[in-house]
Motif scaffolding. Structure first.
Motif, PDB file in Angstrom:
ATOM      1  N   ASN A 138       0.841  -1.212   0.000  1.00 27.86           N
ATOM      2  CA  ASN A 138       0.000   0.000   0.000  1.00 27.86           C
ATOM      3  C   ASN A 138       0.868   1.252   0.000  1.00 27.86           C
ATOM      4  O   ASN A 138       0.581   2.250  -0.650  1.00 27.86           O
ATOM      5  CB  ASN A 138      -0.918   0.011   1.227  1.00 27.86           C
ATOM      6  CG  ASN A 138      -1.995  -1.065   1.105  1.00 27.86           C
ATOM      7  OD1 ASN A 138      -2.286  -1.534   0.000  1.00 27.86           O
ATOM      8  ND2 ASN A 138      -2.566  -1.471   2.223  1.00 27.86           N
ATOM      9  N   GLU A 139       1.922   1.176   0.755  1.00 31.57           N
ATOM     10  CA  GLU A 139       2.825   2.318   0.851  1.00 31.57           C
ATOM     11  C   GLU A 139       3.467   2.609  -0.505  1.00 31.57           C
ATOM     12  O   GLU A 139       3.655   3.752  -0.896  1.00 31.57           O
ATOM     13  CB  GLU A 139       3.916   2.016   1.888  1.00 31.57           C
ATOM     14  CG  GLU A 139       4.426   3.257   2.585  1.00 31.57           C
ATOM     15  CD  GLU A 139       5.257   2.912   3.815  1.00 31.57           C
ATOM     16  OE1 GLU A 139       6.349   3.470   3.915  1.00 31.57           O
ATOM     17  OE2 GLU A 139       4.814   2.075   4.641  1.00 31.57           O
ATOM     18  N   ILE A 140       3.792   1.524  -1.247  1.00 34.62           N
ATOM     19  CA  ILE A 140       4.409   1.671  -2.573  1.00 34.62           C
ATOM     20  C   ILE A 140       3.422   2.354  -3.522  1.00 34.62           C
ATOM     21  O   ILE A 140       3.791   3.263  -4.271  1.00 34.62           O
ATOM     22  CB  ILE A 140       4.856   0.292  -3.121  1.00 34.62           C
ATOM     23  CG1 ILE A 140       6.003  -0.254  -2.267  1.00 34.62           C
ATOM     24  CG2 ILE A 140       5.274   0.393  -4.595  1.00 34.62           C
ATOM     25  CD1 ILE A 140       6.312  -1.721  -2.515  1.00 34.62           C
ATOM     26  N   ASP A 141       2.154   1.913  -3.417  1.00 31.99           N
ATOM     27  CA  ASP A 141       1.109   2.518  -4.279  1.00 31.99           C
ATOM     28  C   ASP A 141       1.004   4.014  -4.020  1.00 31.99           C
ATOM     29  O   ASP A 141       0.815   4.814  -4.938  1.00 31.99           O
ATOM     30  CB  ASP A 141      -0.247   1.859  -3.992  1.00 31.99           C
ATOM     31  CG  ASP A 141      -0.313   0.459  -4.633  1.00 31.99           C
ATOM     32  OD1 ASP A 141       0.442   0.237  -5.613  1.00 31.99           O
ATOM     33  OD2 ASP A 141      -1.061  -0.397  -4.135  1.00 31.99           O
ATOM     34  N   ALA A 142       1.174   4.365  -2.726  1.00 33.36           N
ATOM     35  CA  ALA A 142       0.972   5.772  -2.372  1.00 33.36           C
ATOM     36  C   ALA A 142       2.184   6.629  -2.710  1.00 33.36           C
ATOM     37  O   ALA A 142       2.152   7.848  -2.557  1.00 33.36           O
ATOM     38  CB  ALA A 142       0.669   5.863  -0.878  1.00 33.36           C
ATOM     39  N   MET A 143       3.272   6.022  -3.129  1.00 28.90           N
ATOM     40  CA  MET A 143       4.519   6.770  -3.369  1.00 28.90           C
ATOM     41  C   MET A 143       4.486   7.563  -4.673  1.00 28.90           C
ATOM     42  O   MET A 143       5.292   8.475  -4.879  1.00 28.90           O
ATOM     43  CB  MET A 143       5.718   5.811  -3.387  1.00 28.90           C
ATOM     44  CG  MET A 143       6.078   5.301  -2.015  1.00 28.90           C
ATOM     45  SD  MET A 143       7.237   3.938  -2.086  1.00 28.90           S
ATOM     46  CE  MET A 143       8.734   4.801  -2.363  1.00 28.90           C
ATOM     47  N   GLY A 144       3.559   7.170  -5.572  1.00 27.72           N
ATOM     48  CA  GLY A 144       3.418   7.898  -6.830  1.00 27.72           C
ATOM     49  C   GLY A 144       4.571   7.675  -7.783  1.00 27.72           C
ATOM     50  O   GLY A 144       4.927   8.576  -8.550  1.00 27.72           O
ATOM     51  N   ILE A 145       5.196   6.534  -7.734  1.00 26.94           N
ATOM     52  CA  ILE A 145       6.294   6.226  -8.658  1.00 26.94           C
ATOM     53  C   ILE A 145       5.711   5.567  -9.913  1.00 26.94           C
ATOM     54  O   ILE A 145       4.560   5.109  -9.894  1.00 26.94           O
ATOM     55  CB  ILE A 145       7.341   5.311  -7.990  1.00 26.94           C
ATOM     56  CG1 ILE A 145       6.675   4.033  -7.469  1.00 26.94           C
ATOM     57  CG2 ILE A 145       8.071   6.025  -6.894  1.00 26.94           C
ATOM     58  CD1 ILE A 145       7.623   3.031  -6.876  1.00 26.94           C
ATOM     59  N   PRO A 146       6.455   5.502 -10.993  1.00 27.34           N
ATOM     60  CA  PRO A 146       5.926   4.890 -12.212  1.00 27.34           C
ATOM     61  C   PRO A 146       5.380   3.482 -11.932  1.00 27.34           C
ATOM     62  O   PRO A 146       5.937   2.751 -11.085  1.00 27.34           O
ATOM     63  CB  PRO A 146       7.155   4.829 -13.127  1.00 27.34           C
ATOM     64  CG  PRO A 146       8.044   5.901 -12.629  1.00 27.34           C
ATOM     65  CD  PRO A 146       7.800   6.018 -11.168  1.00 27.34           C
ATOM     66  N   ALA A 192       6.636   0.440  -9.478  1.00 31.09           N
ATOM     67  CA  ALA A 192       5.817   0.103  -8.313  1.00 31.09           C
ATOM     68  C   ALA A 192       5.489  -1.380  -8.313  1.00 31.09           C
ATOM     69  O   ALA A 192       5.551  -2.058  -7.279  1.00 31.09           O
ATOM     70  CB  ALA A 192       4.536   0.943  -8.319  1.00 31.09           C
ATOM     71  N   GLU A 193       5.186  -1.920  -9.459  1.00 30.72           N
ATOM     72  CA  GLU A 193       4.841  -3.341  -9.550  1.00 30.72           C
ATOM     73  C   GLU A 193       6.037  -4.211  -9.175  1.00 30.72           C
ATOM     74  O   GLU A 193       5.909  -5.207  -8.462  1.00 30.72           O
ATOM     75  CB  GLU A 193       4.372  -3.678 -10.989  1.00 30.72           C
ATOM     76  CG  GLU A 193       2.921  -3.333 -11.271  1.00 30.72           C
ATOM     77  CD  GLU A 193       1.941  -3.911 -10.242  1.00 30.72           C
ATOM     78  OE1 GLU A 193       2.071  -5.119  -9.898  1.00 30.72           O
ATOM     79  OE2 GLU A 193       1.088  -3.154  -9.744  1.00 30.72           O
ATOM     80  N   ALA A 194       7.203  -3.789  -9.695  1.00 36.12           N
ATOM     81  CA  ALA A 194       8.427  -4.568  -9.391  1.00 36.12           C
ATOM     82  C   ALA A 194       8.698  -4.584  -7.896  1.00 36.12           C
ATOM     83  O   ALA A 194       9.020  -5.629  -7.311  1.00 36.12           O
ATOM     84  CB  ALA A 194       9.614  -3.964 -10.134  1.00 36.12           C
TER      85      ALA A 194
END
Lengths: 310, 421
Positions: free
Chosen positions: B69-77, B81-83
């Motif tokens: 969830n934190e990765i999703d919220a980071m706003g990275i490509p 994010a999937e990786a």
């Protein structure tokens, strides 16, 4: 040949040797007589270049050896008071080691080992470990080790301490032989008056670090030419009587030794009557009375008021 | 010098008590320590077996979800994010630890029993389990956060043992420390390498590297450990002899012979070196013969051992010279007495003669590495594990430097020709 000039050694506040001036002529035997703690060993250590004096000088044939001690070490040897040997080695192995460090090798080394062993009478026991020898035999090997490089000057520091009479006589005879027959110069220190009297031509008497008298035996005994020694033996010790006798008018010095009393009195002094009277008054039995010729021991007593072995 | 040398060696050979200390004592200790601790060093791992309770207070699935969830919220490509999310799901530090403890390398020595915390505590109390490993709450999240984002202090594990000082507990503790260290280290490496995540295989590989070396047996360890310790006694033996020579005035006799005093000092050093060499040859050979300590029978192996032994012997020779100089200068037997009475034991401890120094503070290890015995141990072990000349350069240089220092001080302190003490 060998002289010291006002030799002094201080250890902090203690003056062990105080302005000692002595000389040795080639081939003579000189005694250094004094009680334990008189400073004899310290004086020897300085003469033999093993200790630096605080002041004064040591000269060999007129040249100081304090800065260049090689000449002195080449001709001199010290037989120390201790058994300076390896106890776990045999007499032969010890002599071989000391011979080798003096540069002897091969037949000369072997010959010298056998010569010194014969000199001290231990040829037949040369393979035994030194630790298995009696005290007297160890002293003899101690001397033999010193003889390995044929020194000209032999300095002996109380070499007969703690040994049996037979070994002592053997040792003294060996030293006398070395001096008389081989012309070796000997400086012999002892607190045994009879040894010095037997061996030495001249004597220095030391006490509290100073030479208090010197000369030939006759010259020293001359100090007592106006006196004589009375020796009285009792059946047992009488401390109060001995104290009383020491205070009789005319008695210059009195020394007790268990059951006996030694008195130095002016020649011709009539004190014997008083002595016998006092002894009777104390119920003391006199066993022996002897008026003696002065010995060096008496000279020391006269000079210091103490016995040599006090 | 020959006369001095022959004399010193003859004296030692006739001193039975010293021979006993120099030869019999180390051999006895090799036998006792070698037998009693053989399980720890030899790879005979049965001695390390222990029952371990495994308690998990951490919810791994919840931690992975929180991180994703934190990765999703980071706003990275999206692709990145999937990786990262896949990596978060794949890493599973808990699984890595279990895999490590149950790995083939450990040969089933640490059977894990999953338990509740209270049950595990009870088991420890009743001694039905030997130790408890607890995965604390937040373990996975902390590990992932450290690995993926480089934030936080990394992972921590808890270990409780019935006897923390037992060899088994120490081994388990070191495995866990190694694991935590590796995870945190690999995390740092992965960040430096551009964010690539570590895999379980890589971590296990790290541990495998440690255990893949040919093991050193307890007899090898203690033959070397006791040998390098007991050679030091030769130094104090030689200095004690010098003290006796001084007390008995034999040294005065030697001085009066007007031989260069350095001959005397040189002979002491040389005698010590020769005695050490003989001592090492006897100890290594007897140990090999009786305990089959060193099976390597190639000339090159023994040549390497000989080189190390010669360098060590020279160092002890210099040490003997130093102690002889100090003894003569101080006119006392204090130096050899203190050395043999305490300093040798301290040097042996620091050098690792009694136990490996791996778990001790770094400063102690550094000091130990600079003792002649410690450096010699390193050299012997390096050669035993990997007989490559390059591995010896470090320890032999250290021995050489300390030996040189000993010699220089010995020469400075020793009385000069003509000087009197």
């Amino acid at each position: 040949m060998l002289d010291t000039d006002k030799l002094t050694k201080k250890f902090k506040d203690t003056v062990a040797v105080d302005n000692v001036t002595i000389s040795l002529r080639q081939g003579e035997s000189v005694g250094l007589l004094g009680p334990n703690g008189a400073g004899k060993s310290t004086a020897i250590a300085m003469i033999s270049t093993l200790m630096k004096p605080t002041s004064g000088d040591v000269r060999l044939h007129g040249k100081s050896v304090l800065k260049n001690n090689g000449a002195m070490r080449a001709i001199l040897v010290v037989v120390p008071q201790k058994i300076a040997l390896y106890e776990e080695l045999s007499a032969y192995e010890n002599l071989k080691f000391f011979g080798r460090i003096y540069g002897l090798t091969g037949k000369k080394l072997e010959g010298q080992i056998q010569y010194v062993l014969e000199l001290v009478g231990l040829s037949d026991r040369q393979k035994e470990l030194v630790k298995n020898y009696s005290g007297g035999m160890q002293r003899r090997v101690n001397l033999a080790a010193a003889m390995m490089h044929e020194p000209e000057v032999l300095i002996m520091d109380e070499p007969t301490v703690g040994i049996d009479p037979q070994s002592r006589n053997h040792l003294l005879e060996t030293i006398r032989k070395l001096n008389r027959e081989q012309g070796m110069t000997v400086l012999y220190t002892s607190h045994y008056m009879e040894e010095v009297e037997k061996l030495c031509d001249r004597v220095y008497i030391m006490d509290h670090g100073k030479v208090i008298a010197s000369g030939t035996k006759e010259e020293l005994k001359g100090i007592l030419s106006e006196e004589e020694t009375v020796w009285i033996e009792f059946d047992k010790s009488y401390p109060k009587l001995f104290e009383k006798l020491g205070q009789i008018e005319g008695i210059q010095h009195a020394v007790t030794d268990e059951h006996s009393l030694k008195l130095i009195i002016p020649k011709g002094a009539r004190v014997l009557g008083t002595l016998f009277h006092e002894a009777e008054r104390y119920g003391a039995q006199i066993i022996n009375v002897n008026v003696q010729t002065p010995t060096l021991e008496d000279v020391f007593l006269r000079l210091t008021g103490r016995k040599l072995r006090d | 010098m020959g006369a001095f040398l022959v004399k010193d060696i003859m004296l030692l050979l006739r001193d039975r008590s010293e021979l006993l200390v120099l030869l019999a004592m180390p051999f006895l200790l090799i036998a006792i320590l070698g037998f009693s601790l053989r399980g720890i060093f030899s790879g005979d791992l049965e001695a390390l077996e222990m029952d371990v309770a495994f308690v998990t207070l951490d919810d791994e699935a919840q931690a992975v979800e929180a991180i994703q969830n934190e990765i999703d919220a980071m706003g990275i490509p999206q692709a990145d994010a999937e990786a990262l999310k896949q990596a978060a799901a794949a890493i599973s530090p808990q699984t890595m630890l279990v895999s490590l403890l149950e790995s083939e390398n450990l040969d089933g020595l640490i059977p894990l029993q999953n338990m509740e915390q209270a049950q595990a505590a009870e088991g420890l109390e009743e001694e039905t389990v030997d130790a408890v490993i607890t995965i604390p709450d937040g373990f996975t999240e902390a590990a992932l956060r450290n690995m993926l984002f480089g934030s936080g202090d990394g992972t921590e594990l808890q270990m409780l043992a019935a006897d923390l000082t037992s060899p088994q507990a120490e081994v388990l503790n070191s495995i866990l420390e190694e694991f935590v260290g590796t995870v945190n280290f690999e995390a740092a490496i992965s960040r430096l390498a551009g964010g690539e995540t570590v895999t379980g295989a890589e971590v296990a590989g790290g541990v495998e590297t440690i255990t893949a070396r040919p093991p050193i047996s307890s007899f090898q360890y203690y033959t070397i450990g006791m040998a390098v310790m007991f050679v030091l006694f030769v130094g104090s033996t030689i200095a004690s002899q010098a003290n006796l020579e001084q007390k008995q005035m034999v040294f005065d006799r030697i001085l009066l012979s007007d031989r260069p005093p350095l001959l005397y000092l040189g002979s002491k050093a040389l005698a010590a070196s020769l005695i050490v060499l003989v001592q090492l040859i006897l100890l290594f050979d007897l140990s090999s013969l009786i305990f089959r300590t060193f099976s390597a029978d190639s000339w090159s192996f023994w040549f390497g051992v000989a080189i190390i032994s010669v360098v060590l012997a020279a160092a002890v020779g210099c040490l003997a010279a130093l102690m002889t100089s100090l003894t003569l200068r101080l006119q006392s037997d204090a130096v050899p007495s203190i050395f043999s009475g305490g300093v040798i034991a301290l040097m042996a401890f620091l050098g690792g003669s009694f136990m490996p120094m791996g778990g001790t503070p770094e400063i102690l290890q550094t000091i130990g590495n600079w003792t002649p015995n410690g450096a010699a141990m390193s050299a012997y072990f390096s050669w035993l594990l990997e007989p490559e000349a390059g591995n010896l350069a470090g320890p032999l240089t250290r021995i050489g430097i300390t030996a040189l220092l000993f010699l220089l001080v010995a020469l400075a302190v020793f009385p000069k020709k003509g000087e009197v003490l």
